[in-house]
Design a protein around this motif. Structure first.
Motif, PDB file in Angstrom:
ATOM      1  N   TYR A 161       0.829  -1.211   0.000  1.00 33.84           N
ATOM      2  CA  TYR A 161       0.000   0.000   0.000  1.00 33.84           C
ATOM      3  C   TYR A 161       0.862   1.259   0.000  1.00 33.84           C
ATOM      4  O   TYR A 161       1.852   1.295   0.745  1.00 33.84           O
ATOM      5  CB  TYR A 161      -0.885  -0.020   1.239  1.00 33.84           C
ATOM      6  CG  TYR A 161      -1.729   1.205   1.459  1.00 33.84           C
ATOM      7  CD1 TYR A 161      -3.002   1.302   0.929  1.00 33.84           C
ATOM      8  CD2 TYR A 161      -1.238   2.260   2.226  1.00 33.84           C
ATOM      9  CE1 TYR A 161      -3.777   2.424   1.162  1.00 33.84           C
ATOM     10  CE2 TYR A 161      -2.015   3.385   2.454  1.00 33.84           C
ATOM     11  CZ  TYR A 161      -3.289   3.463   1.918  1.00 33.84           C
ATOM     12  OH  TYR A 161      -4.059   4.568   2.140  1.00 33.84           O
ATOM     13  N   PRO A 162       0.573   2.329  -0.750  1.00 37.95           N
ATOM     14  CA  PRO A 162      -0.500   2.328  -1.735  1.00 37.95           C
ATOM     15  C   PRO A 162      -0.044   1.959  -3.161  1.00 37.95           C
ATOM     16  O   PRO A 162      -0.805   1.408  -3.919  1.00 37.95           O
ATOM     17  CB  PRO A 162      -0.973   3.786  -1.694  1.00 37.95           C
ATOM     18  CG  PRO A 162       0.250   4.572  -1.349  1.00 37.95           C
ATOM     19  CD  PRO A 162       1.092   3.676  -0.463  1.00 37.95           C
ATOM     20  N   PHE A 163       1.221   2.296  -3.535  1.00 43.17           N
ATOM     21  CA  PHE A 163       1.577   2.176  -4.948  1.00 43.17           C
ATOM     22  C   PHE A 163       2.723   1.194  -5.219  1.00 43.17           C
ATOM     23  O   PHE A 163       3.324   1.218  -6.293  1.00 43.17           O
ATOM     24  CB  PHE A 163       1.974   3.561  -5.501  1.00 43.17           C
ATOM     25  CG  PHE A 163       0.950   4.641  -5.239  1.00 43.17           C
ATOM     26  CD1 PHE A 163      -0.391   4.421  -5.492  1.00 43.17           C
ATOM     27  CD2 PHE A 163       1.343   5.886  -4.746  1.00 43.17           C
ATOM     28  CE1 PHE A 163      -1.343   5.405  -5.252  1.00 43.17           C
ATOM     29  CE2 PHE A 163       0.398   6.882  -4.508  1.00 43.17           C
ATOM     30  CZ  PHE A 163      -0.948   6.638  -4.753  1.00 43.17           C
ATOM     31  N   GLY A 164       3.014   0.324  -4.230  1.00 49.23           N
ATOM     32  CA  GLY A 164       4.200  -0.520  -4.340  1.00 49.23           C
ATOM     33  C   GLY A 164       4.167  -1.557  -5.451  1.00 49.23           C
ATOM     34  O   GLY A 164       5.206  -2.067  -5.847  1.00 49.23           O
ATOM     35  N   THR A 195      -7.001  -1.797  -0.652  1.00 48.84           N
ATOM     36  CA  THR A 195      -6.197  -2.200  -1.795  1.00 48.84           C
ATOM     37  C   THR A 195      -6.346  -1.118  -2.850  1.00 48.84           C
ATOM     38  O   THR A 195      -7.458  -0.692  -3.165  1.00 48.84           O
ATOM     39  CB  THR A 195      -6.649  -3.557  -2.353  1.00 48.84           C
ATOM     40  OG1 THR A 195      -8.044  -3.498  -2.657  1.00 48.84           O
ATOM     41  CG2 THR A 195      -6.430  -4.653  -1.334  1.00 48.84           C
ATOM     42  N   VAL A 196      -5.224  -0.662  -3.384  1.00 54.86           N
ATOM     43  CA  VAL A 196      -5.216   0.472  -4.309  1.00 54.86           C
ATOM     44  C   VAL A 196      -4.813  -0.021  -5.692  1.00 54.86           C
ATOM     45  O   VAL A 196      -3.849  -0.797  -5.820  1.00 54.86           O
ATOM     46  CB  VAL A 196      -4.231   1.551  -3.826  1.00 54.86           C
ATOM     47  CG1 VAL A 196      -4.220   2.734  -4.785  1.00 54.86           C
ATOM     48  CG2 VAL A 196      -4.592   2.003  -2.414  1.00 54.86           C
ATOM     49  N   ALA A 221      -9.739   2.451  -5.127  1.00 57.04           N
ATOM     50  CA  ALA A 221      -9.330   1.737  -3.913  1.00 57.04           C
ATOM     51  C   ALA A 221     -10.535   1.075  -3.288  1.00 57.04           C
ATOM     52  O   ALA A 221     -11.679   1.521  -3.442  1.00 57.04           O
ATOM     53  CB  ALA A 221      -8.679   2.700  -2.915  1.00 57.04           C
ATOM     54  N   SER A 222     -10.275  -0.009  -2.567  1.00 54.63           N
ATOM     55  CA  SER A 222     -11.341  -0.671  -1.830  1.00 54.63           C
ATOM     56  C   SER A 222     -11.660   0.147  -0.586  1.00 54.63           C
ATOM     57  O   SER A 222     -10.911   1.051  -0.201  1.00 54.63           O
ATOM     58  CB  SER A 222     -10.911  -2.087  -1.441  1.00 54.63           C
ATOM     59  OG  SER A 222      -9.889  -2.023  -0.466  1.00 54.63           O
ATOM     60  N   SER A 223     -12.776  -0.189   0.068  1.00 48.68           N
ATOM     61  CA  SER A 223     -13.209   0.566   1.236  1.00 48.68           C
ATOM     62  C   SER A 223     -12.292   0.351   2.425  1.00 48.68           C
ATOM     63  O   SER A 223     -12.206   1.196   3.313  1.00 48.68           O
ATOM     64  CB  SER A 223     -14.634   0.165   1.612  1.00 48.68           C
ATOM     65  OG  SER A 223     -14.670  -1.202   1.957  1.00 48.68           O
ATOM     66  N   GLY A 224     -11.618  -0.794   2.449  1.00 52.57           N
ATOM     67  CA  GLY A 224     -10.739  -1.076   3.576  1.00 52.57           C
ATOM     68  C   GLY A 224     -11.485  -1.510   4.823  1.00 52.57           C
ATOM     69  O   GLY A 224     -10.924  -1.490   5.913  1.00 52.57           O
TER      70      GLY A 224
END
Length: 433
Positions: free
Chosen positions: A72-75, A98-99, A89-92
């Protein structure tokens, strides 16, 4: 209607050649740009040029949702941020979000896939798409939106909520295609009836429904109550969003965009690939995505895949309707229970409404499950004996399918909370940690 005949009806051997070339390009891309994948491929002894056949895909490691969370976020992005034009992105709600990102080319691909989806439901330039999927970081709304525009249809970006206004807009704007979750479609039908609007008062002719598991029984309810053709669609943000697969009017499985994804079905316990037609966990590999290619993503969705040509003429693989998820599966006293099984039983019983909730609890050391189900108004009665008899009938039907004892609680019409998105079917009160 088939939107892209060249691809959707391509001989499968030619399609496999295209997949191999794109898979090889993708593996080279992730090896060069994504440190996590480079590390895992090195550990597995696989180089960027190791993929010689499609069967070599099995050598590659799986990707899990936790990998997206851990990076997270852009790895896991394989493109520089200057080339990323969109982020979702998901709501988490069940952990770290998850982005996912999209390049301009990824957006083009997504629009193409959603155009195929809507065209399969009979959508043309003359149609008005009532898009009640949520807009924002959730992928549903914008996926449908871009697909409708690519196709040339008129899109109403109404999103979810305010159902009476939605119905009024449907009437006034002449909506012909409905896009939302299946449970919300039923709620729309219910509210429309309360407003005194008959199905013939709307111009709806078809709907594309997804984002939650649903059964053929529920399909029949929607088709009967709204007077439309109801088709299933499938997608997940980690792969691209809605448009990964879609039904045609043959209702013979969901056609997969195989020129962009390679599908596998695995045994969720062993991770071994299963033969066509056997049910297991769906695994997808993206082969054209630029921003965030994903290798062998374990979806947790349970389905089976078939490769025979469909009667509609499409040659791409078809996946069965998703009946549950490996991580949503309830284990009640050692028995695997999917909410969709219970829904299917309820829909076969005259007098029940397609609104239900499962409450799971642990009493002492024993897991118990109670099925709360709404009763149709004409069946609801003040006579205790009649209600008890109806409860017993439902209980017997459920127990014969599930092979466990269940509690059944009839509730009055309209008492189970309605959803304008994904319906919350399960309340699990057990402390299993």
């Amino acid at each position: 209607m088939i939107w892209n005949k060249d691809i959707e009806t391509m001989p499968h051997d030619r399609l496999e050649q295209l997949q191999l070339q794109r898979l090889q390009d993708t593996v080279k891309r992730i090896y060069e740009y994504v440190p996590m994948y480079k590390k895992r491929l090195d550990e597995a002894g696989i180089g960027p040029n190791s993929i010689k056949t499609l069967d070599d895909l099995e050598k590659l490691p799986f990707t899990l949702k936790t990998d997206l969370r851990d990076n997270y976020p852009f790895g896991l992005f394989a493109a520089p941020m200057k080339d990323i034009v969109r982020v979702h992105a998901s709501s988490g709600t069940t952990g770290k979000s998850t982005v996912v990102g999209y390049t301009a080319k990824d957006i083009e691909t997504w629009a193409e896939l959603m155009a195929r989806t809507l065209a399969s439901a009979g959508t043309t330039k003359e149609d008005v798409v009532h898009n009640a999927y949520g807009y924002g970081l959730f992928t549903g709304g914008l996926g449908i939106h871009y697909g409708g525009e690519r196709l040339g249809a008129t899109v109403i970006p109404i999103s979810g909520g305010n159902t009476k206004r939605q119905i009024t807009i449907m009437q006034d704007f002449g909506s012909t295609i409905l896009a939302c979750t299946p449970s919300y479609a039923l709620y729309i039908a219910e509210v429309a009836k309360e407003m005194g609007i008959k199905k013939g008062d709307l111009k709806l002719k078809a709907g594309v429904f997804g984002a939650e598991p649903w059964s053929d029984s529920m399909r029949r309810e929607i088709e009967e109550k709204l007077g439309i053709l109801a088709l299933d669609i499938y997608g997940l943000s980690e792969i691209i969003g809605p448009g990964v697969a879609y039904e045609c009017p043959e209702k013979n499985g969901l056609h997969i965009g195989e020129d962009h994804f390679i599908v596998e079905v695995i045994d969720p316990e062993t991770g071994k690939r299963l033969p066509p037609g056997e049910r297991g966990e769906l695994v997808f590999t993206t082969i054209t995505k630029e921003a965030i290619p994903v290798i062998r993503y374990r979806t947790r969705d349970i389905s089976a895949v078939h490769f025979e040509e469909c009667a509609c003429g499409r040659t791409v693989a078809r996946m069965d309707r998703v009946t549950g998820r490996t991580d949503d599966m309830l284990i009640i006293r050692g028995v695997n229970v999917f909410p969709s099984q219970i829904e299917h039983v309820l829909m076969q019983i005259d007098g029940t409404e397609p609104h239900y909730q499962l409450v799971v609890d642990r009493v002492g050391q024993l897991d118990v499950i109670e099925v709360q189900v709404e009763v149709n108004e004409k069946y609801f009665s003040d006579e205790v004996k009649l209600l008890e008899a109806f409860e017993n009938k439902i209980r017997e039907e459920l127990e014969s399918i599930l092979n466990i004892s269940v509690g059944v609680k009839l509730v009055e019409p309209k008492t189970i909370q309605r959803s304008e998105g994904k319906a919350k079917r399960v309340i699990d009160k057990r402390n299993l940690s």
